[in-house]
Design a protein around this motif. Structure first.
Motif, mmCIF file in Angstrom:
data_model
loop_
_atom_site.group_PDB
_atom_site.id
_atom_site.type_symbol
_atom_site.label_atom_id
_atom_site.label_comp_id
_atom_site.label_asym_id
_atom_site.label_seq_id
_atom_site.Cartn_x
_atom_site.Cartn_y
_atom_site.Cartn_z
ATOM 1 N N SER A 163 0.833 -1.218 0.000
ATOM 2 C CA SER A 163 0.000 0.000 0.000
ATOM 3 C C SER A 163 0.863 1.263 0.000
ATOM 4 N N SER B 82 1.295 -3.205 -5.475
ATOM 5 C CA SER B 82 0.214 -4.087 -5.930
ATOM 6 C C SER B 82 0.348 -4.382 -7.422
ATOM 7 N N LYS C 83 0.964 -1.498 9.426
ATOM 8 C CA LYS C 83 1.011 -2.766 8.718
ATOM 9 C C LYS C 83 2.448 -3.119 8.343
ATOM 10 N N GLN D 75 -4.790 2.902 -0.090
ATOM 11 C CA GLN D 75 -5.708 1.781 -0.296
ATOM 12 C C GLN D 75 -5.042 0.503 0.206
ATOM 13 N N ASP D 76 -5.860 -0.503 0.501
ATOM 14 C CA ASP D 76 -5.281 -1.808 0.834
ATOM 15 C C ASP D 76 -4.506 -2.311 -0.373
#
Ligand code: SF4
Lengths: 78, 364
Positions: B72, B99, B271, B303-304
């Protein structure tokens, strides 16, 4: 010079002006580093991480490692 | 400076190995976890595992800041690059998979992404080109955070903001200490993180989790001594905190750096790639410096992200549950040239270290 994120490298302080110092990593690799975090003294060594000295190290402390190691080994003798 | 050869003296290494052998329990496994990419490099490069008895396992924990950088945050940097901001980062960060691709891909696509050696290089670049907006992608553990703090506090350039991705190590170690299936018997704590934070933050490990904890340096003998000191604590039944690396770490750490960190950052939940959210493990800029927070300044939505590509076992490698060669992609689809997982990117990543050294295991 690649930045290794866990590693700091010893360098000898050549000169200090304000929060910047010229240091020698050996083999004539000279660099300017930021010394805000340490008390940098000309002729002594600092540990440099990504352009910032994070610790001053003295010859004495390097020698102490050897005596610590010998002590540790001797302590296990009995 | 004492010659580095003294830290690699084979005679001394033999003496310590003998001591280690004498202290190794006859049955059961002793599992020691280090939390530093450079420790993994030294251990692998110098074949330290091959010098240890079979039932002593040294495993690599989440000690590489590039490996645990969540997708992220890479995605956020890519969004910023797309907006036309100049992204500055350390070399390793360039290739960490987000991602969908890495900053290197963004650069190949025309984005202005520049590698720097030091945070101060980013400051200088921003000063030289005041008409452009710069972002420094601030990745790293406690060793690196003070340099970000210095530059944030200096407010060196109005056109430079920071994407703060600093994480702190002891909360991740605590996560490992709590994992029942990992069954750790001791920690080798990271040398240069400890240069900054000192030893006190590790006291929870011997006290609450009964885990011997030794701060160690980066030479082969440092690591052998750390293993020996841990075994000695185990044999005496007295887990404690010890400093093997007194030439680089003072007990109280670098107090000035600690002060800068606490003045500049709040500690928040964050995270870690492969580990999930770890409470109170991540740094965030304090309110007075919010103007230097790249996410706020440039209105980026986090965003995730997708942390794990199909088949990747980084989440197991990063906590030492499997060795890199147990990943089906290791040196097949995932190579140092074309990393699939984050552990293959940095020279301190466990998979990358294993790909580059003939790691002789002691357990076979
Ligand atoms: S080999 Fe690649 S994909 Fe597999 S765990 Fe390591 S980094 Fe992840």
């Amino acid at each position: 010079m690649l930045t290794l994120m866990c590693l700091a490298i010893p360098a000898r302080v050549i000169s200090v002006v304000g929060d910047k110092a010229q240091v020698d990593f050996g083999e004539k690799v000279l660099r300017e580093v930021n010394v805000t975090l340490v008390d940098a003294k000309v002729g002594e060594y600092v540990l440099v991480h990504a352009g910032y000295a994070i610790q001053a190290i003295s010859q004495k402390e390097a020698q102490e490692t050897l005596s610590l190691w010998n002590e540790v080994l001797d302590a296990g003798k009995e | 400076m004492a010659d580095s050869q003294i830290y690699r003296d084979p005679e001394m290494a033999r003496r310590v190995s003998d001591k280690i052998k004498a202290l190794t329990p006859k049955t059961g496994i002793v599992k020691i976890c280090h939390v530093c990419g450079t420790h993994e490099w030294t251990i692998s490069h110098f074949g330290i595992r091959s010098l240890l008895p079979k039932n002593i396992e040294v495993i690599a924990g989440p000690g590489c800041p590039v490996c645990i950088l969540p997708a992220s945050e890479v995605d956020a940097a890519m969004q910023m690059a797309k907006k036309g901001l100049v992204i500055t980062c350390f070399g390793d960060v360039l290739r960490v998979p987000g991602s969908h691709g890495s900053l290197l891909d963004a650069k190949a696509g025309g984005a202005d992404v520049r590698v720097v050696y030091s945070t101060s290089d980013a400051v200088t670049m921003a000063q030289v080109e005041p008409q452009k907006e710069f972002v420094f992608f601030a990745v790293g553990f406690e060793t690196t955070a003070p340099s970000t703090a210095i530059e944030v506090q200096r407010k060196a350039a109005e056109n430079l903001s920071f994407l703060i991705s600093h994480r702190i190590v002891p909360p991740a170690m605590e996560l490992l200490a709590k994992m029942d299936d990992l069954e750790l018997n001791g920690f080798i704590a990271p040398g240069h993180v400890s240069t900054i934070i000192g030893l006190a933050p590790y006291s929870v490990f011997p006290e609450k989790y009964h885990l011997p904890t030794v701060v160690a340096g980066f030479e082969p003998l440092d690591l052998l001594f750390a293993v020996y000191m841990i075994l000695k604590q185990i044999s005496e039944g007295k887990p404690k905190l010890e400093n093997e690396y007194s030439r680089g770490v003072q007990w109280e750490g670098n107090v000035k750096a600690q002060r800068l960190i606490s003045e500049t950052f709040d500690v928040v939940d964050g995270k870690w790639r492969g580990l999930g959210v770890i409470p109170k493990s991540t740094l965030a800029l304090k309110q007075p410096y919010a103007g230097y927070d790249a996410i706020r300044k440039h209105n980026i939505q986090i965003q995730d992200g997708i942390d794990s590509q199909p088949g990747c076992r980084c989440h197991l490698v990063v906590v030492g549950k499997i060795k890199p060669d147990a990943c089906p992609l290791f040196l097949r689809k995932c190579t140092p040239q074309n990393p699939v997982g984050a552990c293959m990117v940095s020279m301190e990543g466990t998979c990358r270290v294993w790909a580059k050294t003939a790691n002789v295991p002691n357990t076979k």
